[in-house]
Design a protein around this motif. Structure first.
Motif, PDB file in Angstrom:
ATOM      1  N   SER A 225       6.743   4.227  -3.602  1.00  0.00           N
ATOM      2  CA  SER A 225       5.345   4.344  -3.186  1.00  0.00           C
ATOM      3  C   SER A 225       5.084   3.452  -1.989  1.00  0.00           C
ATOM      4  N   ILE A 226       4.570   4.066  -0.912  1.00  0.00           N
ATOM      5  CA  ILE A 226       4.166   3.249   0.243  1.00  0.00           C
ATOM      6  C   ILE A 226       2.934   2.431  -0.127  1.00  0.00           C
ATOM      7  N   ASP A 227       2.035   3.039  -0.907  1.00  0.00           N
ATOM      8  CA  ASP A 227       0.828   2.311  -1.296  1.00  0.00           C
ATOM      9  C   ASP A 227       1.183   1.014  -2.017  1.00  0.00           C
TER      10      ASP A 227
ATOM     11  N   MET B 205       2.678  -1.474   0.457  1.00  0.00           N
ATOM     12  CA  MET B 205       1.617  -2.072   1.286  1.00  0.00           C
ATOM     13  C   MET B 205       0.948  -3.211   0.516  1.00  0.00           C
ATOM     14  N   ARG B 206       0.671  -2.973  -0.729  1.00  0.00           N
ATOM     15  CA  ARG B 206       0.033  -4.009  -1.550  1.00  0.00           C
ATOM     16  C   ARG B 206       0.896  -5.283  -1.551  1.00  0.00           C
TER      17      ARG B 206
ATOM     18  N   GLY C  83       3.603  -1.851   9.184  1.00  0.00           N
ATOM     19  CA  GLY C  83       4.367  -0.641   9.500  1.00  0.00           C
ATOM     20  C   GLY C  83       5.197  -0.191   8.312  1.00  0.00           C
ATOM     21  N   ILE C  84       5.686   1.027   8.398  1.00  0.00           N
ATOM     22  CA  ILE C  84       6.432   1.614   7.287  1.00  0.00           C
ATOM     23  C   ILE C  84       7.923   1.456   7.559  1.00  0.00           C
TER      24      ILE C  84
ATOM     25  N   VAL D  63      11.171   4.984   3.715  1.00  0.00           N
ATOM     26  CA  VAL D  63      10.649   5.781   2.595  1.00  0.00           C
ATOM     27  C   VAL D  63      11.786   6.567   1.946  1.00  0.00           C
TER      28      VAL D  63
ATOM     29  N   VAL E 291       7.254  -1.619   3.237  1.00  0.00           N
ATOM     30  CA  VAL E 291       6.255  -1.814   4.281  1.00  0.00           C
ATOM     31  C   VAL E 291       6.446  -3.227   4.821  1.00  0.00           C
TER      32      VAL E 291
ATOM     33  N   TYR F 205      -9.401  -3.754   2.122  1.00  0.00           N
ATOM     34  CA  TYR F 205      -8.227  -3.522   1.269  1.00  0.00           C
ATOM     35  C   TYR F 205      -7.973  -4.707   0.341  1.00  0.00           C
TER      36      TYR F 205
ATOM     37  N   ASP G 284      -8.446  -7.693  -4.643  1.00  0.00           N
ATOM     38  CA  ASP G 284      -7.165  -8.366  -4.845  1.00  0.00           C
ATOM     39  C   ASP G 284      -7.232  -9.781  -4.291  1.00  0.00           C
TER      40      ASP G 284
ATOM     41  N   ASP H 185      -2.691  -3.118  13.103  1.00  0.00           N
ATOM     42  CA  ASP H 185      -2.385  -1.904  12.357  1.00  0.00           C
ATOM     43  C   ASP H 185      -2.671  -2.169  10.877  1.00  0.00           C
TER      44      ASP H 185
ATOM     45  N   ILE I 140      -2.080   5.954   1.398  1.00  0.00           N
ATOM     46  CA  ILE I 140      -1.134   5.865   2.520  1.00  0.00           C
ATOM     47  C   ILE I 140      -0.032   6.898   2.333  1.00  0.00           C
ATOM     48  N   ASP I 141       0.379   7.093   1.082  1.00  0.00           N
ATOM     49  CA  ASP I 141       1.439   8.075   0.829  1.00  0.00           C
ATOM     50  C   ASP I 141       1.035   9.451   1.342  1.00  0.00           C
TER      51      ASP I 141
ATOM     52  N   MET J 261       1.021   9.461   5.162  1.00  0.00           N
ATOM     53  CA  MET J 261       2.398   9.528   5.678  1.00  0.00           C
ATOM     54  C   MET J 261       2.886  10.972   5.659  1.00  0.00           C
TER      55      MET J 261
ATOM     56  N   PHE K  87       6.798   5.055  12.312  1.00  0.00           N
ATOM     57  CA  PHE K  87       5.587   5.323  11.527  1.00  0.00           C
ATOM     58  C   PHE K  87       4.911   3.999  11.173  1.00  0.00           C
ATOM     59  N   GLY K  88       3.621   3.927  11.456  1.00  0.00           N
ATOM     60  CA  GLY K  88       2.870   2.701  11.167  1.00  0.00           C
ATOM     61  C   GLY K  88       1.587   3.012  10.417  1.00  0.00           C
ATOM     62  N   ILE K  89       0.989   1.981   9.872  1.00  0.00           N
ATOM     63  CA  ILE K  89      -0.206   2.141   9.051  1.00  0.00           C
ATOM     64  C   ILE K  89      -1.432   1.851   9.912  1.00  0.00           C
TER      65      ILE K  89
ATOM     66  N   TRP L   9      -7.523   7.450   4.712  1.00  0.00           N
ATOM     67  CA  TRP L   9      -6.610   6.465   5.302  1.00  0.00           C
ATOM     68  C   TRP L   9      -5.671   7.099   6.312  1.00  0.00           C
TER      69      TRP L   9
END
Lengths: 479, 479
Positions: free
Chosen positions: A417-419, A422-423, A455-456, A459, A466, B207, B211, B345, B418-419, B422, B454-456, B464
């Motif tokens: 999971s990218i999500d 990211m967290r 950035g990613i 995957v 991330v 975000y 948290d 980003d 984000i998934d 992407m 690929f970036g966020i 998103w």
């Protein structure tokens, strides 16, 4: 050209002496400042190693660093896993230099260009009807029923050179790995002198695979050419081919790319040379997999990255970069492999330009007791430092071996999971800025929004990644 | 300094004439090549506008482009939404230039630094016990029970200048928006001459908000100073403060940042000037929100980006960049706002350095009938081109207004992923490379893995974003 790091060069001995001379402290700069003992680089001393820590660590190392050379061959590599049970291939002291050859695990996609005539690669890729040059391939079961003759079942794919044992390293320490050099391994086949080659497999584990146009499913391999002399800063495609079932020397047929090192019989494939014409891929030579052995299991699949590094697959882990790893077992047991000539952020189709490289590293041990009050004090994840940036790596599950229990090595593939990554990257960057820069939580939240880039990374490695980048220049105004 | 784009400059008229002279075709280059009529820039003619299309589009435009100036004030802005129902504030022909002032919607965080003395900003932010300078704020209900006096209920937050009506634009066309200039709006308060200011709100939609360490929840605003002269390429924090309940002139109390433009009474806050000391944020002036009106609804919340652009929040949408938008309604109805001095980003905490900017744009219309066979033929999403890169924007839901139906504008906030973004970015980049570069699907999969990053983009706008960047230099070897 041999810089004292090519044992096959006729003048290796002379070049080796010259190299050692040049790396003497005080004679050669690294990243704009000194080597061990200087402990800082770039403007403002912005290394994570404080000058005091550098001095302390240097004082515990031999006065004169040694140089080591670790070639890649069937005696020096392990295939598909990290393991705390492995016997070291070389032992070093803190501050020592070591040149390490690495081999891509995709070389069998074109044996002629990536193995033939290369003694080391040939010994690793050797596979006859009765034996393999490297028997175990992967962290999986050694039950003969699973694959063949106690060789792992392909859970884990990377050819890793090492491990390197760092004397005095213990759990809780931090190992600093400086990448001084990183260059393509020249093709040993006289037909292709001066060139290097890499393979890109758009494979079943790629992000695109279940999302191809018209519901198609196929694996396609593209062979790239890289200039070995360094004159060209780009790679270009040579040909591509669709994977067709391949029968390995043990007689097992592979309808997909399901086991490392299966030799491709190009009598069965159809090679298409009309591919990516005129497209030049900027090269970014780096090590996809670099890290230390984790304590949590005896054999750990090389694919998912973790807190000890491993298959982080960040193209920024190349020449001039410094990695910091938390030591998990005695001796650290550093291994390196999965060499890439280039990769984009995401490594979308499953692989990069997988191309054998040779790296030169300096390894510096920082003892746990000396870390208090320094930026490395709470470093419990792989950390990247370049001349201009600090980069933290978030993962879908930060320490999956510790978190997911006995079935971690299979379960992690269901956690991609990218999500989630990211967290984790957010939390790691917050902690990094608070602990190393002394910022409040509120300051970090603002700073991360206006001056940090997420950035990613990848995957495709089960434990998706991330990264978060903060430029050092943000702190250039500090006293 | 006024470049013919500051109506308050005493020498505005002279500067304006000079500016118009300089932008004459043939006298001034843009992005390394000509203006309209040249239609290509960078090495190899690597614009998405082919020379033939540029000629065709230019032939349909007036021979001499006009120049327009759109100030920002209560008559020229709309607050919190895009709308196809709005009357144009200026009408332009294809090829025309327009300078547009934009105001940050966070200026009320420090009225002294971002509003006071600024006639345009004062007219927009005017809010008394009986009226607001800009009444409707947001795309939401105008039921007085929801908030107050037919003013929207705060669904959507950005102050947008416009719309600009492009003569001849029809659905199916593509609007090319060249950003020729983009610079901070100088503070009008004599106390702060030569400076500009911006606000960063780490807000409930950030975000990080759910948290925070120790389970805390608070909103913190940081005021940044930006050098208006352009001599410094970095911003620095001035002070921060925690949001405390604020009662607006209508008597409504806001425990959180829940409605646009609530004036902050600093008699109630506690300002902390010891914040981010010595930290310099590299500036990246850009427009967070830039786009055309969508056809799908009368009033569209300005927060979620969509196929018509809008709140894309990519910091690369600044000076020198070109955006391409699919025209959705007659006249295109371009609006711009959400100006940012800098952003990372991800825009992690919910906002950037929100700082009023003035931009100069050239708008070029490409008619649907002329697009066949060109890279713009199937452009159904906001596309960014810089001198060195092409960037596609993926979203959690690419066209959420079309996909999610009547409740799209609330449902989209439950789709943040984000998934998913992407996935969309992957598909868009694949299509982009296949259609504009003539690559096969297999070629694109390989290329995306080895040469695309690929970036966020952002994780705070409901819909998103993930962007994919391909460098133009990859194609520099093509004939």
């Amino acid at each position: 050209m041999c810089m004292g790091d090519d044992v096959n060069c006729p003048d290796f001995e002379a070049h080796f002496r010259q190299f050692k001379e040049e790396i003497n402290p005080g004679r050669r700069g690294f990243l704009g400042a000194g080597l061990i003992g200087a402990g800082s680089f770039a403007a403002g001393g912005l290394s994570l190693v404080t000058p005091a820590l550098a001095q302390t660590s240097a004082a515990k190392a031999p006065a004169a660093p040694s140089y080591h050379y670790l070639p890649a061959n069937s005696d020096t590599v392990h295939w598909g896993y990290f393991s705390k049970t492995l016997a070291p291939k070389v032992e070093v002291d803190s501050g020592d230099y070591v040149t390490i050859e690495t081999l891509t695990h995709h070389a069998a996609d074109d044996l002629e260009r990536m193995v033939q005539g290369d003694e080391g690669a040939e010994s690793v890729y050797k596979w006859t009807a009765t034996e393999k040059g490297v028997d175990r391939r992967g962290a999986g079961s050694t039950d003969p029923a699973v694959y063949k003759v106690g060789s792992g079942d392909g859970q884990g794919v990377h050819i890793l050179t090492g491990p390197v044992y760092v004397r005095g390293a213990e759990p809780g320490d931090v190992l600093e790995v400086r990448i001084l050099d990183c260059k393509p391994r020249p093709c040993a086949n006289p037909e292709f002198t001066g060139k290097s080659f890499g393979s890109n497999a758009a494979a079943w584990w790629g992000y695109h695979y279940n999302d191809m146009l018209n519901g198609a499913k196929r694996e396609v391999i593209t062979i790239y050419e890289v200039d070995a002399s360094g004159d060209r800063n780009w790679a270009e495609a040579v040909y591509n081919f669709k994977w067709v079932p391949q029968t390995d020397p043990f007689g097992v047929t592979h309808p997909t790319i399901d086991y490392p090192g299966v030799p491709v019989d190009h009598g069965l494939t159809s090679r298409n040379y009309d591919v990516l014409k005129g497209v030049r891929i900027p090269i970014r030579p780096h090590f996809g997999t670099l890290g230390v052995a984790p304590a949590e299991a005896d054999f750990v699949d090389s694919v998912p990255p973790s807190y000890t590094g491993g298959n982080v697959d960040n193209w920024r882990i190349g020449k001039g970069a410094v990695m910091y790893y938390p030591v998990s077992v005695e001796g650290a047991l550093l291994s390196v492999g999965d060499p890439h000539a280039s990769q984009g952020d995401s490594e979308l189709c499953g692989t990069a330009i997988e191309c054998s490289l040779t790296g030169t590293f300096q390894l510096i041990l920082h003892k746990k007791a000396d870390l208090a009050g320094t930026p490395l004090e709470e470093m419990d994840h792989p950390m990247l430092e370049t001349q201009s940036e600090w980069v933290v790596h978030g993962f879908s599950v930060p320490n999956y071996l510790g978190t997911l229990g006995a079935t971690a090595q299979s379960d992690i593939y269901g956690k991609s999971s990218i999500d989630d990554a990211m967290r984790d990257a957010f939390r790691k960057m917050r902690k990094f800025l608070m602990t190393t820069k002394g910022l409040t939580e509120d300051e970090t939240h603002s700073l991360m929004s206006v001056g940090v880039d997420f950035g990613i990374t990848q995957v495709v490695d089960g434990n998706w990644g991330v990264h978060a980048i903060v430029k050092k220049e943000l702190f250039s105004g500090r006293a």
